[in-house]
Design an enzyme around this catalytic site. Structure first.
Site, PDB file in Angstrom:
ATOM      1  N   SER A 153      26.892  31.101 -17.712  1.00  0.00           N
ATOM      2  CA  SER A 153      25.609  30.850 -17.013  1.00  0.00           C
ATOM      3  C   SER A 153      24.442  31.209 -18.240  1.00  0.00           C
ATOM      4  O   SER A 153      24.798  31.756 -19.265  1.00  0.00           O
ATOM      5  CB  SER A 153      25.480  31.770 -16.223  1.00  0.00           C
ATOM      6  N   TYR A 195      26.732  40.909 -13.776  1.00  0.00           N
ATOM      7  CA  TYR A 195      26.779  39.306 -13.792  1.00  0.00           C
ATOM      8  C   TYR A 195      26.653  38.692 -15.427  1.00  0.00           C
ATOM      9  O   TYR A 195      27.333  37.850 -15.897  1.00  0.00           O
ATOM     10  CB  TYR A 195      25.820  38.475 -12.856  1.00  0.00           C
ATOM     11  N   SER A 234      36.080  25.245  -3.499  1.00  0.00           N
ATOM     12  CA  SER A 234      36.314  24.820  -2.026  1.00  0.00           C
ATOM     13  C   SER A 234      34.633  24.615  -1.708  1.00  0.00           C
ATOM     14  O   SER A 234      34.133  23.857  -0.618  1.00  0.00           O
ATOM     15  CB  SER A 234      36.581  25.943  -1.178  1.00  0.00           C
ATOM     16  N   VAL A 242      41.374  34.864  -8.105  1.00  0.00           N
ATOM     17  CA  VAL A 242      41.647  34.807  -9.487  1.00  0.00           C
ATOM     18  C   VAL A 242      41.397  36.092 -10.123  1.00  0.00           C
ATOM     19  O   VAL A 242      42.035  36.182 -11.295  1.00  0.00           O
ATOM     20  CB  VAL A 242      40.512  33.946 -10.193  1.00  0.00           C
TER      21      VAL A 242
HETATM   22  P1  NAP Z   1      29.653  29.174  -4.455  1.00  0.00           P
HETATM   23  O1  NAP Z   1      28.930  28.050  -4.081  1.00  0.00           O
HETATM   24  O2  NAP Z   1      29.050  30.465  -4.235  1.00  0.00           O
HETATM   25  O3  NAP Z   1      30.959  28.667  -4.698  1.00  0.00           O
HETATM   26  C1  NAP Z   1      31.912  29.802  -5.178  1.00  0.00           C
HETATM   27  C2  NAP Z   1      33.042  29.307  -5.342  1.00  0.00           C
HETATM   28  O4  NAP Z   1      34.005  30.350  -5.856  1.00  0.00           O
HETATM   29  C3  NAP Z   1      34.045  29.130  -3.826  1.00  0.00           C
HETATM   30  O5  NAP Z   1      34.615  27.985  -3.767  1.00  0.00           O
HETATM   31  C4  NAP Z   1      34.805  30.574  -3.739  1.00  0.00           C
HETATM   32  O6  NAP Z   1      35.826  30.105  -2.849  1.00  0.00           O
HETATM   33  C5  NAP Z   1      35.118  30.561  -4.956  1.00  0.00           C
HETATM   34  N1  NAP Z   1      35.442  31.966  -5.222  1.00  0.00           N
HETATM   35  C6  NAP Z   1      34.821  33.163  -4.968  1.00  0.00           C
HETATM   36  N2  NAP Z   1      35.344  34.342  -5.291  1.00  0.00           N
HETATM   37  C7  NAP Z   1      36.796  33.691  -5.708  1.00  0.00           C
HETATM   38  C8  NAP Z   1      37.892  34.430  -6.025  1.00  0.00           C
HETATM   39  N3  NAP Z   1      37.966  35.772  -6.249  1.00  0.00           N
HETATM   40  N4  NAP Z   1      39.153  33.799  -6.499  1.00  0.00           N
HETATM   41  C9  NAP Z   1      38.959  32.474  -6.158  1.00  0.00           C
HETATM   42  N5  NAP Z   1      37.825  31.590  -5.851  1.00  0.00           N
HETATM   43  C10 NAP Z   1      36.625  32.380  -5.629  1.00  0.00           C
HETATM   44  O7  NAP Z   1      28.977  29.035  -6.081  1.00  0.00           O
HETATM   45  P2  NAP Z   1      28.495  27.958  -7.202  1.00  0.00           P
HETATM   46  O8  NAP Z   1      26.966  28.003  -7.333  1.00  0.00           O
HETATM   47  O9  NAP Z   1      29.086  26.714  -6.737  1.00  0.00           O
HETATM   48  O10 NAP Z   1      28.982  28.810  -8.450  1.00  0.00           O
HETATM   49  C11 NAP Z   1      30.112  28.335  -9.258  1.00  0.00           C
HETATM   50  C12 NAP Z   1      30.012  28.831 -10.712  1.00  0.00           C
HETATM   51  O11 NAP Z   1      28.999  28.370 -11.397  1.00  0.00           O
HETATM   52  C13 NAP Z   1      30.160  30.374 -10.688  1.00  0.00           C
HETATM   53  O12 NAP Z   1      30.914  30.778 -11.667  1.00  0.00           O
HETATM   54  C14 NAP Z   1      28.530  30.680 -10.922  1.00  0.00           C
HETATM   55  O13 NAP Z   1      28.506  32.166 -11.431  1.00  0.00           O
HETATM   56  C15 NAP Z   1      28.171  29.585 -11.702  1.00  0.00           C
HETATM   57  N6  NAP Z   1      26.848  29.228 -11.874  1.00  0.00           N
HETATM   58  C16 NAP Z   1      26.175  28.989 -10.756  1.00  0.00           C
HETATM   59  C17 NAP Z   1      24.827  28.847 -10.781  1.00  0.00           C
HETATM   60  C18 NAP Z   1      23.873  28.445  -9.582  1.00  0.00           C
HETATM   61  O14 NAP Z   1      22.998  28.302  -9.731  1.00  0.00           O
HETATM   62  N7  NAP Z   1      24.378  27.829  -8.738  1.00  0.00           N
HETATM   63  C19 NAP Z   1      24.208  29.112 -11.874  1.00  0.00           C
HETATM   64  C20 NAP Z   1      24.742  29.667 -12.942  1.00  0.00           C
HETATM   65  C21 NAP Z   1      26.253  29.626 -12.974  1.00  0.00           C
HETATM   66  P3  NAP Z   1      35.844  30.791  -1.251  1.00  0.00           P
HETATM   67  O15 NAP Z   1      34.773  29.898  -0.504  1.00  0.00           O
HETATM   68  O16 NAP Z   1      37.321  30.193  -0.677  1.00  0.00           O
HETATM   69  O17 NAP Z   1      36.257  32.214  -1.418  1.00  0.00           O
END
Ligand code: NAP
Length: 569
Positions: A464, A477, A338, A388
């Site tokens: 990550s 994490y 999303s 999930v």
């Molecule tokens: P984000 O902007 O916070 O988005 C998180 C997404 O995950 C949202 O679409 C949310 O959906 C969904 N979500 C959360 N809990 C959920 C659940 N229980 N079931 C289904 N969907 C769920 O995060 P992001 O930065 O894009 O991160 C995406 C991935 O990349 C994550 O695994 C994160 O650990 C990894 N990551 C991010 C970074 C970074 O710097 N951004 C770095 C390393 C790794 P809703 O809004 O509908 O709740």
């Protein structure tokens, strides 16, 4: 100039074509409708571009293009009627940049555009008031795609396309043509002046049905055109619908030109009417049209003393490049799509041709925005809600996927959260929540995906760099992300024999909402420690995900690939 041999007429311009040209090139509504299409296409046309006018008819749209566009471009007029194209030739052959091409009659219809002008030669194809008359729209659009260069534009318009939310009173061109036909037949039945045609009229209506349908076929819904575009390798923008006023006097002229007479009243004299029959047809159509205009003034909310209103659909599409079709025919499921990284991955997979299922947990509004954005790429897309970390919710999501799609090719485990605390301050809830969503979520999803995953499938999980190197305040994490690495390496060994690859992308710091808790000063400081000098964008992750999802990565499995701007070097 490339392309095949242009066409030249071998006989003088026909009376019908000349009359048609005269009727439409002076009609205000017709010119306004064409100018709207010219306005849409003209910013895209560059010097030396090749523009094909498909269904160029007698050259009225070409004249508008040439009048409005000040750049030096080549204009190729294409039509299936030698009579019509003959008139266009007469009007335009003095211009050295203009060429005419005739679509040849074949056993199944007419030759495709690419057969007629050559493959991959055109920069733009435009078409005015043509496709509602074309029976095999899929085949025709494929021919147009083949004739276009990669990323070439295709813009068309028609006043005979239906849709659900047409404003009350806005007619399609064919509505009025059909009604004039009906009213003409009523006159034949009731007015003694036309008694000679009354006998056997029903039999003649029946006998001429196919000819009338050929000239004025039943209108199709906009979805038929959009589906055909998608199948032919185009991505399209949301169509626009515009209202135009049509003066009764212009409309009467249009209805009376010969071709329309044949389409409206073939019952009177068939395809080759005698002079008397032609003149009777003309009187009938005039009387019927005047009856129609009275009817409209009395009942139609968008008609007044001078004019009625029609709605015209405008569609603009782009031929996808070969890169943008490398995932064509694949079905991808992206969790947490999303927003943030998941959203960027879903959009990129769709841009490269995949149909996409968006999973989200809470935010339906944002998920639907992603669905709408993806549909613009011509991809099929639905959003499914499921946490999930909840085994049963994931199971019922896969039941829906099985029903709707039957299989998947690409699973992207992206959903993830952070809940940062030092171990000293971290209670079991905070530990469990992160493990449940980030790691159990990957188990739940992958376990249910396996039975639906086709051979040569792809499983891509977002880990990550913290899962490799650790980070202060992130034991939960880090453990969840390290767990994903062990999970993926083991699964890669299990699934290799099916050609299924399993890989992990380990992002560094990527600008998304997950980083909202970091103050700007901290982000600036972080950027300084990154060799490439800035935080990453979600698209940086999406590009690698699309590569790992494609055929090009088929010998890569069990890998963890960092996308961190060099942070961990
Ligand atoms: P984000 O902007 O916070 O988005 C998180 C997404 O995950 C949202 O679409 C949310 O959906 C969904 N979500 C959360 N809990 C959920 C659940 N229980 N079931 C289904 N969907 C769920 O995060 P992001 O930065 O894009 O991160 C995406 C991935 O990349 C994550 O695994 C994160 O650990 C990894 N990551 C991010 C970074 C970074 O710097 N951004 C770095 C390393 C790794 P809703 O809004 O509908 O709740």
């Amino acid at each position: 100039m490339q392309g095949k041999n242009p066409w030249k007429p071998d006989r003088p311009t026909s009376r019908g074509a000349a009359a048609y040209h005269e009727a439409v090139s002076k009609a205000e509504y017709y010119i306004t409708i064409l100018d709207e299409l010219v306005k849409i296409i003209s910013p895209k046309i560059r010097k030396k571009d090749i523009v094909v006018d498909y269904g160029a008819g007698t050259g009225v749209s070409a004249l508008r293009l040439l009048e409005h566009l000040k750049v030096d471009f080549d204009l190729w007029l294409v039509d299936n009627s030698a009579a019509w194209l003959g008139k266009a030739y007469e009007v335009l052959s003095g211009n050295p940049n203009v060429k005419c091409f005739l679509l040849e009659k074949t056993a199944h219809g007419y030759s495709a555009l690419a057969e007629t002008v050559g493959k991959g030669v055109a920069d733009h194809v435009i078409s005015a008031n043509t496709f509602h008359l074309v029976p095999d729209i899929d085949e025709t659009f494929r021919g147009i795609a083949d004739a276009l260069k990669e990323n070439g534009t295709f813009a068309f318009q028609s006043g005979n396309i239906t849709r659900a939310s047409r404003p009350k009173g806005a007619l399609m061109v064919d509505d009025s043509v059909r009604r004039v036909h009906e009213l003409s037949l009523d006159i034949v039945r009731n007015d003694p002046k036309f008694a000679e045609y009354k006998k056997d009229i029903d039999a003649r209506i029946k006998a001429n049905e196919s000819q009338r349908k050929f000239v004025f076929p039943d209108p199709r819904n906009i979805s038929v055109y959009l589906e055909a575009l998608k199948k032919s390798g185009f991505e399209y923008q949301e169509p626009s619908f515009k209202l135009f006023r049509v003066r009764y006097s212009d409309w009467l002229n249009f209805l009376r030109v010969r071709r329309l007479q044949a389409g409206i009243l073939p019952e009177i004299g068939g395809h080759e009417p005698s002079e008397k029959e032609e003149s009777d047809r003309d009187s009938l159509i005039t009387m019927a049209a005047n009856n129609l205009f009275k009817e409209l003034q009395a009942k139609n909310p968008l008609a007044d003393k001078e004019a009625f209103t029609i709605e015209v659909a405008y569609v603009v599409a782009k031929k996808k490049s070969s890169e943008s079709s490398q995932l064509a025919g694949k079905v991808a499921l992206v969790t947490g799509a999303s927003r943030g990284i998941g959203r960027a991955i879903a959009v990129e997979l769709a841009r490269q041709g995949a149909d996409v299922i968006i999973n989200y947990n809470k935010n339906e509004k944002e998920a639907m925005e992603v669905v709408n954005e993806i549909k613009k790429h011509g991809a099929r897309c639905i959003a499914l809600k499921a946490d999930v970390s909840n085994f049963d919710e994931v199971k019922s999501m896969f039941d829906s996927i099985k029903k709707e799609f039957g299989f998947i090719d690409i699973l992207v485990n992206n959903a993830g959260i952070i809940m940062d605390k030092t171990l000293q301050n971290m209670d079991a809830d905070v530990w469990n929540k992160v493990i449940k969503i980030n790691l159990n979520g990957v188990y739940n999803m992958t376990k249910h995906a396996l039975p639906l995953l086709r051979k040569k499938g792809r499983i891509i999980s977002i880990g990550s760099i913290v899962g490799i190197y650790g980070n202060f305040g992130q034991v939960n994490y880090a453990a969840s992300k390290a767990g994903i690495i062990g999970f993926s390496k083991s699964l890669a060994k299990e699934l290799g024999r099916h050609g299924i690859t399993v890989n992990v992308i380990a992002p560094g710091f990527i600008e998304t909402e997950i980083l909202n808790s970091l103050p700007d000063a901290k982000k600036k400081e972080l950027s300084k420690s990154i060799p490439l000098g800035n935080l990453g964008n979600p698209e940086d992750i999406a590009n690698l995900a699309a590569f790992l999802a494609s055929e090009k990565s088929s010998y890569i499995t069990g890998e963890v690939i960092c996308v961190d701007g060099g942070l961990m070097l």
